[in-house]
Design a protein around this motif. Structure first.
Motif, PDB file in Angstrom:
ATOM      1  N   ILE A   1      44.023  33.687  47.266  1.00 48.38           N
ATOM      2  CA  ILE A   1      44.616  34.236  46.043  1.00 48.38           C
ATOM      3  C   ILE A   1      43.531  34.866  45.181  1.00 48.38           C
ATOM      4  O   ILE A   1      43.700  35.969  44.650  1.00 48.38           O
ATOM      5  N   GLY A   2      42.407  34.186  45.036  1.00 47.30           N
ATOM      6  CA  GLY A   2      41.305  34.741  44.254  1.00 47.30           C
ATOM      7  C   GLY A   2      40.847  36.081  44.787  1.00 47.30           C
ATOM      8  O   GLY A   2      40.508  36.988  44.012  1.00 47.30           O
ATOM      9  N   ASN A   3      40.840  36.229  46.101  1.00 46.70           N
ATOM     10  CA  ASN A   3      40.408  37.488  46.721  1.00 46.70           C
ATOM     11  C   ASN A   3      41.348  38.649  46.425  1.00 46.70           C
ATOM     12  O   ASN A   3      40.973  39.814  46.601  1.00 46.70           O
ATOM     13  N   LYS A   4      42.549  38.329  45.995  1.00 48.09           N
ATOM     14  CA  LYS A   4      43.524  39.384  45.693  1.00 48.09           C
ATOM     15  C   LYS A   4      43.369  39.925  44.269  1.00 48.09           C
ATOM     16  O   LYS A   4      44.128  40.793  43.848  1.00 48.09           O
ATOM     17  N   PHE A   5      42.388  39.386  43.539  1.00 48.39           N
ATOM     18  CA  PHE A   5      42.128  39.836  42.171  1.00 48.39           C
ATOM     19  C   PHE A   5      40.654  40.230  42.042  1.00 48.39           C
ATOM     20  O   PHE A   5      39.911  39.646  41.252  1.00 48.39           O
ATOM     21  N   PRO A   6      40.200  41.216  42.803  1.00 44.88           N
ATOM     22  CA  PRO A   6      38.770  41.515  42.874  1.00 44.88           C
ATOM     23  C   PRO A   6      38.226  42.255  41.653  1.00 44.88           C
ATOM     24  O   PRO A   6      38.950  42.963  40.944  1.00 44.88           O
ATOM     25  N   GLY A   7      36.934  42.091  41.442  1.00 46.17           N
ATOM     26  CA  GLY A   7      36.227  42.913  40.468  1.00 46.17           C
ATOM     27  C   GLY A   7      36.399  42.510  39.022  1.00 46.17           C
ATOM     28  O   GLY A   7      37.023  41.509  38.685  1.00 46.17           O
ATOM     29  N   ALA A   8      35.830  43.344  38.148  1.00 46.15           N
ATOM     30  CA  ALA A   8      35.840  43.052  36.715  1.00 46.15           C
ATOM     31  C   ALA A   8      36.256  44.260  35.892  1.00 46.15           C
ATOM     32  O   ALA A   8      36.003  44.313  34.691  1.00 46.15           O
ATOM     33  N   SER A   9      36.905  45.235  36.520  1.00 46.81           N
ATOM     34  CA  SER A   9      37.282  46.446  35.795  1.00 46.81           C
ATOM     35  C   SER A   9      38.772  46.509  35.472  1.00 46.81           C
ATOM     36  O   SER A   9      39.164  47.119  34.474  1.00 46.81           O
ATOM     37  N   ASN A  10      39.588  45.888  36.292  1.00 46.24           N
ATOM     38  CA  ASN A  10      41.031  45.912  36.084  1.00 46.24           C
ATOM     39  C   ASN A  10      41.451  44.661  35.325  1.00 46.24           C
ATOM     40  O   ASN A  10      41.447  43.559  35.874  1.00 46.24           O
ATOM     41  N   PHE A  11      41.807  44.809  34.075  1.00 48.54           N
ATOM     42  CA  PHE A  11      42.128  43.650  33.249  1.00 48.54           C
ATOM     43  C   PHE A  11      43.394  42.919  33.722  1.00 48.54           C
ATOM     44  O   PHE A  11      43.633  41.780  33.332  1.00 48.54           O
ATOM     45  N   ARG A  12      44.197  43.568  34.544  1.00 54.76           N
ATOM     46  CA  ARG A  12      45.353  42.877  35.117  1.00 54.76           C
ATOM     47  C   ARG A  12      44.901  41.755  36.054  1.00 54.76           C
ATOM     48  O   ARG A  12      45.691  40.898  36.417  1.00 54.76           O
ATOM     49  N   TYR A  13      43.610  41.783  36.433  1.00 53.71           N
ATOM     50  CA  TYR A  13      43.060  40.778  37.335  1.00 53.71           C
ATOM     51  C   TYR A  13      42.307  39.691  36.581  1.00 53.71           C
ATOM     52  O   TYR A  13      41.407  39.043  37.126  1.00 53.71           O
ATOM     53  N   LYS A  14      42.679  39.468  35.325  1.00 51.24           N
ATOM     54  CA  LYS A  14      42.051  38.389  34.555  1.00 51.24           C
ATOM     55  C   LYS A  14      42.596  37.035  35.035  1.00 51.24           C
ATOM     56  O   LYS A  14      43.598  36.523  34.527  1.00 51.24           O
TER      57      LYS A  14
END
Length: 253
Positions: free
Chosen positions: A167-180
């Motif tokens: 699940i964590g891998n499905k929210f990569p990076g730090a640019s897309n705030f939807r992935y907070k």
């Protein structure tokens, strides 16, 4: 005289033979020690390499799989509940313990120190021994993060951990705030040993502003959901209903 010399030569030969055998034995012991050390080194390196390889192997099944298909259906979780929130912009010095009234927290006073709190966005899954402090994570909640918490029972289940990592891998990076998103342990020592409800080993929390764009702090609530097992479906529904934009400070990292 000749007999004496012959006897001396014989003793010398015996002594030389003993010394030669001793050297051979010492050499064999040396090789054995080197061999054992090499074997131990190989085992240590192998053990260190095994975990990442196993994690990759366990998680590969979720590649290309929608979040909602990871883990159990949403029915594995309770209904979402809320509780009036406080602590907006209530910063305390880093290192100061804060007593939170819920397990896990969804709001409250928190640390505010660059590089410490809020915790950097990029890393999503935290293993048992590497979790940031609660007071730092609550600052993440204020900024719109959803936090998934897993307890000791879930930590002992390799299947559960593989699903949480996936699940964590499905929210990569730090640019897309939807992935907070943060996925972190709830430790037995947290809040004096407070536990999740009976039979629940996963919790989801969020600090809601009371609606997207809401600025009245009296409308803020902590949002909670508890699950018996990992449910990507429940998390997807939760984050759809309570996106990062519905938080006290959604524009902050």
């Amino acid at each position: 005289m000749a007999k004496k010399t012959a006897a001396q030569n014989d003793r010398r030969a015996v002594i030389d033979d003993i010394r030669k055998k001793q050297k051979g034995a010492e050499s064999r012991r040396g090789f054995a020690i080197v061999g054992v050390c090499a074997a131990i080194a190989i085992l240590i390196v192998g053990a260190a390499a095994f975990r990442p390889i196993k994690d990759w192997w366990d998680e590969r099944q979720f590649n290309g799989v929608d979040l909602a298909q990871v883990g159990a259906p949403a029915s594995a979780c309770t209904k979402i509940t809320t509780k009036p929130a406080d602590g907006n912009q209530q910063h305390v010095p880093t290192g100061t313990p804060v007593d939170y009234t819920t397990a896990p927290p969804a709001f409250g006073a928190h640390w505010n120190e660059a590089g410490v709190a809020p915790v950097a966005m990029e890393k999503k899954f935290y293993a048992w021994s590497e979790r940031p402090e609660l007071e730092a994570l609550v600052h993440n909640l204020e900024h719109g993060y959803t936090i998934v918490w897993y307890d000791e029972t879930a930590n002992k289940d390799s299947k559960e951990i593989a699903q949480l990592r996936a699940i964590g891998n499905k929210f990569p990076g730090a640019s897309n705030f939807r992935y907070k998103l943060k996925i972190v342990p709830w430790l037995p020592t947290d809040e004096g040993g407070k536990k999740f409800p009976a039979g629940k080993h996963i919790a989801i929390s969020h600090w809601s502003a009371g609606g997207n764009g809401q600025t009245d702090t009296s409308k803020q609530v902590g949002v909670f959901q508890y699950c018996s097992t990992v449910s990507g479906a429940a998390l997807k529904d939760f984050m759809t209903k309570y996106p990062y934009t519905d938080s006290p400070e959604p524009a902050a990292m």
